[in-house]
Design a protein around this motif. Structure first.
Motif, PDB file in Angstrom:
ATOM      1  N   SER A  77     -59.436 -20.618  67.197  1.00  0.00           N
ATOM      2  CA  SER A  77     -59.836 -22.023  67.160  1.00  0.00           C
ATOM      3  C   SER A  77     -59.060 -22.841  68.186  1.00  0.00           C
ATOM      4  CB  SER A  77     -59.604 -22.588  65.756  1.00  0.00           C
ATOM      5  OG  SER A  77     -59.910 -23.958  65.699  1.00  0.00           O
ATOM      6  N   ARG A  78     -57.767 -22.577  68.282  1.00  0.00           N
ATOM      7  CA  ARG A  78     -56.929 -23.317  69.226  1.00  0.00           C
ATOM      8  C   ARG A  78     -57.360 -23.054  70.668  1.00  0.00           C
ATOM      9  NH1 ARG A  78     -51.262 -21.551  68.247  1.00  0.00           N
ATOM     10  NH2 ARG A  78     -52.048 -19.671  69.276  1.00  0.00           N
ATOM     11  N   GLN A  79     -57.618 -21.777  70.995  1.00  0.00           N
ATOM     12  CA  GLN A  79     -57.975 -21.419  72.364  1.00  0.00           C
ATOM     13  C   GLN A  79     -59.368 -21.917  72.760  1.00  0.00           C
ATOM     14  OE1 GLN A  79     -56.052 -19.880  74.760  1.00  0.00           O
ATOM     15  NE2 GLN A  79     -54.413 -20.216  73.292  1.00  0.00           N
ATOM     16  N   LEU A  80     -60.269 -22.010  71.790  1.00  0.00           N
ATOM     17  CA  LEU A  80     -61.651 -22.405  72.090  1.00  0.00           C
ATOM     18  C   LEU A  80     -61.933 -23.870  71.756  1.00  0.00           C
ATOM     19  CD1 LEU A  80     -63.613 -19.267  70.828  1.00  0.00           C
ATOM     20  CD2 LEU A  80     -63.039 -19.870  73.186  1.00  0.00           C
ATOM     21  N   ALA A  81     -60.891 -24.649  71.479  1.00  0.00           N
ATOM     22  CA  ALA A  81     -61.080 -26.033  71.035  1.00  0.00           C
ATOM     23  C   ALA A  81     -61.812 -26.890  72.057  1.00  0.00           C
ATOM     24  CB  ALA A  81     -59.732 -26.663  70.702  1.00  0.00           C
ATOM     25  N   SER A  82     -61.688 -26.557  73.336  1.00  0.00           N
ATOM     26  CA  SER A  82     -62.364 -27.348  74.369  1.00  0.00           C
ATOM     27  C   SER A  82     -63.791 -26.878  74.610  1.00  0.00           C
ATOM     28  CB  SER A  82     -61.581 -27.278  75.682  1.00  0.00           C
ATOM     29  OG  SER A  82     -61.551 -25.947  76.178  1.00  0.00           O
ATOM     30  N   THR A  83     -64.169 -25.751  74.001  1.00  0.00           N
ATOM     31  CA  THR A  83     -65.484 -25.149  74.234  1.00  0.00           C
ATOM     32  C   THR A  83     -66.393 -25.239  73.021  1.00  0.00           C
ATOM     33  OG1 THR A  83     -64.533 -23.549  75.789  1.00  0.00           O
ATOM     34  CG2 THR A  83     -66.684 -23.002  74.835  1.00  0.00           C
ATOM     35  N   GLY A 120     -61.717 -31.325  58.423  1.00  0.00           N
ATOM     36  CA  GLY A 120     -62.947 -31.005  57.708  1.00  0.00           C
ATOM     37  C   GLY A 120     -62.829 -29.780  56.832  1.00  0.00           C
ATOM     38  N   THR A 121     -61.753 -29.682  56.061  1.00  0.00           N
ATOM     39  CA  THR A 121     -61.528 -28.512  55.217  1.00  0.00           C
ATOM     40  C   THR A 121     -62.453 -28.524  54.009  1.00  0.00           C
ATOM     41  OG1 THR A 121     -59.216 -28.415  55.869  1.00  0.00           O
ATOM     42  CG2 THR A 121     -59.815 -27.267  53.865  1.00  0.00           C
ATOM     43  N   GLY A 122     -63.020 -27.353  53.714  1.00  0.00           N
ATOM     44  CA  GLY A 122     -63.787 -27.157  52.500  1.00  0.00           C
ATOM     45  C   GLY A 122     -63.316 -25.875  51.859  1.00  0.00           C
ATOM     46  N   ALA A 123     -63.887 -25.517  50.726  1.00  0.00           N
ATOM     47  CA  ALA A 123     -63.453 -24.298  50.055  1.00  0.00           C
ATOM     48  C   ALA A 123     -63.732 -23.062  50.915  1.00  0.00           C
ATOM     49  CB  ALA A 123     -64.154 -24.178  48.704  1.00  0.00           C
ATOM     50  N   TRP A 124     -64.939 -22.994  51.479  1.00  0.00           N
ATOM     51  CA  TRP A 124     -65.339 -21.830  52.271  1.00  0.00           C
ATOM     52  C   TRP A 124     -65.081 -21.998  53.756  1.00  0.00           C
ATOM     53  CZ3 TRP A 124     -67.734 -17.156  50.813  1.00  0.00           C
ATOM     54  CH2 TRP A 124     -68.043 -17.033  49.445  1.00  0.00           C
ATOM     55  N   VAL A 125     -65.354 -23.168  54.269  1.00  0.00           N
ATOM     56  CA  VAL A 125     -65.342 -23.392  55.725  1.00  0.00           C
ATOM     57  C   VAL A 125     -64.109 -24.184  56.133  1.00  0.00           C
ATOM     58  CG1 VAL A 125     -66.604 -24.367  57.671  1.00  0.00           C
ATOM     59  CG2 VAL A 125     -67.861 -23.345  55.758  1.00  0.00           C
ATOM     60  N   ARG A 126     -63.318 -23.632  57.068  1.00  0.00           N
ATOM     61  CA  ARG A 126     -62.120 -24.291  57.563  1.00  0.00           C
ATOM     62  C   ARG A 126     -62.306 -24.605  59.051  1.00  0.00           C
ATOM     63  NH1 ARG A 126     -58.559 -23.086  53.228  1.00  0.00           N
ATOM     64  NH2 ARG A 126     -60.063 -22.959  51.526  1.00  0.00           N
ATOM     65  N   ARG A 127     -62.041 -25.832  59.380  1.00  0.00           N
ATOM     66  CA  ARG A 127     -62.159 -26.257  60.777  1.00  0.00           C
ATOM     67  C   ARG A 127     -60.793 -26.775  61.202  1.00  0.00           C
ATOM     68  NH1 ARG A 127     -66.775 -30.508  61.809  1.00  0.00           N
ATOM     69  NH2 ARG A 127     -65.360 -31.729  60.510  1.00  0.00           N
TER      70      ARG A 127
END
Length: 250
Positions: free
Chosen positions: A43-49, A8-15
């Motif tokens: 992001s990697r550490q909190l991916a399940s939360t 879901g990459t956008g110019a401002w927001v990266r997921r």
């Protein structure tokens, strides 16, 4: 740090990772000269939360050909617009250094528009109501680079590569200008919980300046102090992520 894939990459927001369906959303705002990829480990550490949304400011990396924005209010106005598609769930905001000032201004705008901010984490930044006369952004290139090195926020190898430095220096200078010229406009405080995180040897944040954040919310306030300087979080990443994780789960 960079990711191999971005969801879901956008110019401002990266997921970088797609969190669980309906998971709380955490918006991460980088420091001066920083980029969204700084928060890939978070992001990697909190991916399940949580669903972690890392912000990419214009003027750097894949956005390096876009004009930089050298004003916190202007950045906040633009970012609020970009976050509207994610407003179906309350947002938790985490900002470090300049990103903390920006996160505060974004939180104010979201609450004033009737949105819900679940939590604000302000890291490595004095309270908006405290003011210092800082003019690093007016120094020549060598002076600006010296300050970046002093704070240890950028890899020494990167700053030793003249070609890379020429490419990133405009963004660093614009960010410094935004941070150093930012002035809080007095108004109603936030209602969300605010947690302030700081290093005990940070030259940019005194204990009093950190505690002054409490004046900016009617919600719960907490101050967490870690050993280290302005980038204390680089050596306390696990502890910082744990603090955020507990708040998101709560």
């Amino acid at each position: 740090m960079t990711a191999d894939t971005t969801v879901g990459t956008g110019a401002w927001v990266r997921r970088f990772h797609s969190g669980p369906q309906g998971a709380p959303r955490l918006v991460c705002l980088p420091h001066a000269g920083g980029s969204a990829s700084y928060f890939f480990p978070v992001s990697r550490q909190l991916a399940s939360t949580a669903e972690v949304l890392a912000i990419q400011y214009p003027g750097r990396q894949d956005r390096r050909h876009e004009p930089c924005i050298d004003s916190i209010p202007a950045l906040a106005d633009a970012l609020v617009d970009e976050l509207r598609p994610y407003g179906d769930r309350p947002l938790t905001l985490f900002g470090h250094s300049m990103g903390a000032s920006l996160a505060f201004e974004v939180a104010l705008r979201l609450e004033r528009a009737g949105g819900t901010v679940r939590h604000l984490f302000a890291s490595g930044r004095r309270a908006p109501s405290t003011v210092r006369d800082e003019r690093v952004h007016l120094r020549d290139d060598d002076g600006l680079i010296a300050d970046v090195k002093r704070l240890s926020g950028t890899d020494e190898q990167v700053l030793g590569d003249e070609e890379i430095v020429r490419m990133i220096l405009p963004a660093i200078r614009a960010d410094y200008r935004a941070a150093e010229t930012y002035r809080y406009t007095p108004g109603p405080p936030l209602s969300c919980p605010v947690t302030v995180l700081t290093g005990d040897a940070d030259p940019h944040v005194t204990d009093a300046e950190a505690r002054a954040w409490q004046q900016h919310t009617t919600g719960p306030f907490e101050l967490r102090v870690f050993a280290g300087g302005h980038f204390y979080l680089n050596s306390h990443a696990a502890e910082v992520i744990s603090v955020i994780d507990k708040a998101l789960r709560g």
